[in-house]
Motif scaffolding. Sequence first.
Motif, short mmCIF file in Angstrom:
data_model
loop_
_atom_site.label_atom_id
_atom_site.label_comp_id
_atom_site.label_asym_id
_atom_site.label_seq_id
_atom_site.Cartn_x
_atom_site.Cartn_y
_atom_site.Cartn_z
N ILE A 1 -3.85 -1.67 8.03
CA ILE A 1 -3.67 -0.25 8.35
C ILE A 1 -3.48 0.55 7.07
N ALA A 2 -2.64 0.03 6.20
CA ALA A 2 -2.37 0.71 4.94
C ALA A 2 -3.67 0.94 4.18
N ALA A 3 -4.50 -0.10 4.14
CA ALA A 3 -5.77 0.00 3.44
C ALA A 3 -6.65 1.06 4.10
N ARG A 4 -6.73 1.02 5.42
CA ARG A 4 -7.62 1.92 6.12
C ARG A 4 -7.18 3.38 5.97
N LEU A 5 -5.88 3.59 5.86
CA LEU A 5 -5.36 4.96 5.80
C LEU A 5 -4.98 5.38 4.39
N TYR A 6 -5.24 4.53 3.44
CA TYR A 6 -4.89 4.81 2.05
C TYR A 6 -3.41 5.14 1.91
N LEU A 7 -2.59 4.28 2.48
CA LEU A 7 -1.15 4.47 2.38
C LEU A 7 -0.52 3.21 1.79
N SER A 8 0.71 3.33 1.39
CA SER A 8 1.43 2.14 0.96
C SER A 8 1.91 1.38 2.20
N GLU A 9 2.10 0.10 2.05
CA GLU A 9 2.52 -0.70 3.21
C GLU A 9 3.89 -0.25 3.72
N GLY A 10 4.75 0.06 2.78
CA GLY A 10 6.09 0.51 3.17
C GLY A 10 6.01 1.77 4.03
N THR A 11 5.15 2.68 3.63
CA THR A 11 5.00 3.92 4.38
C THR A 11 4.53 3.64 5.79
N VAL A 12 3.58 2.74 5.90
CA VAL A 12 3.08 2.40 7.22
C VAL A 12 4.21 1.84 8.07
#
Lengths: 202, 202
Positions: free
Chosen positions: B162-173
């Motif tokens: 998900i993080a990769a797909r949304l260009y977010l950090s894992e922590g944020t996800v």
Amino acid sequence: MTIRLLLADDQDLIRGALSALLDLEDDFEVVASVGRGDEVADAAAAHRPDVALLDIEMPGLDGLAAAAVLAARVPACRVVILTTFGRAGYLRRAMEAGAVGFVVKDAPPETLADAIRRVVAGERVVDPALAAATLAAGDSPLTGRERDVLNATRSGAGVADIAARLYLSEGTVRNYLSAAIAKTATRNRIEALRVADERGWL
Amino acid sequence: MTIRLLLADDQDLIRGALSALLDLEDDFEVVASVGRGDEVADAAAAHRPDVALLDIEMPGLDGLAAAAVLAARVPACRVVILTTFGRAGYLRRAMEAGAVGFVVKDAPPETLADAIRRVVAGERVVDPALAAATLAAGDSPLTGRERDVLNATRSGAGVADIAARLYLSEGTVRNYLSAAIAKTATRNRIEALRVADERGWL
DNA sequence: ACTCGGCCATGACATTTGTCAGCGGGGCCC
DNA sequence: GGGCCCCGCTGACAAATGTCATGGCCGAGT
């Protein structure tokens, strides 16, 4: 000679609409119409239809189970499964339950009437593409317990809940889940559930 | 004066059946019938129906989006949403999209004809129970990002995906997921997704 | 009799997930 | 300007999840 039909679908509106559609054909007569799977057998016993058109998703008893009951109680009545989902597993289970026809709801309208007539004539009627997919999906490699555990996952319950519901130890549940994940070649339970679903491994 | 109807449903068989059902009424005429959401507007422009009956699940463009397009391009055509699921969120979104009627597929068959006539007469038609449920579900407390993350969960992907797909950090996800879980009062992402779905918080 | 497989369990372990506190940046509104 | 809320991030921690090895109990097949 008119063909007597039984219609089973939980959606009233759809049932009515199908009834209207089938009544357009001169040689069809809808003699019974029910909205629950557990009413199918009684209605069939009472009205002696030639063909029963069963949806799969129904309250009480699903269409597949209803087909099995029907085959036992009213063997003269041929069963055609009429469902939204052309899922491989559905077809396999439908055949095992004694259905002789399988029609998906997005087939062209003439298909249904045609299928009914052919079934009455003694043929088996199945969408060829779906049949191929079913063979490709193969038999379920899942053991009974693995199926149970995967199914219990559906609600989103955690390991503890599943263990309680199935009277198993938590470790055992994790083991089954792990096995299911391995066999579906996925990385977690929810993916495993999804692909098992698609493949009809339920 | 006959009422001109447009029918949109992705399942051919159902569309045909509904057409048969509606044709039984003397004052109805089905003037167009399509199987994809993105064909709705063109068909409406060409055939000028009084009422469009739209299913929600359709390829191309879903019924809700199609309703919005229709409202803009052919404002004279009233929109009635006809769907399997009486989900609170669907109703809300249907109303926002400019629909004036909302009928579920398991309503009794007369309901549909009745709803169509009342819509033509200028009324809004909604199942009262569903309307109540919609109000009870309330507005979505989810923020945009929380929605995104929950939706990405659907496929069964893990945090990293998900993080990769949304260009977010894992922590944020994980944080968004946590927030969504809290707001839905559930205990994990899959339950959260389920209830958010039911409540129409997508 | 022996093996194989499903079933159920345990314990140990690595990884993932969920929670919490806290940080900075931006937009909006009073 | 000061709140407020959404956005995005970090780090730390607890809990849940997934993996593996191992063992025992059955029933079915060779």
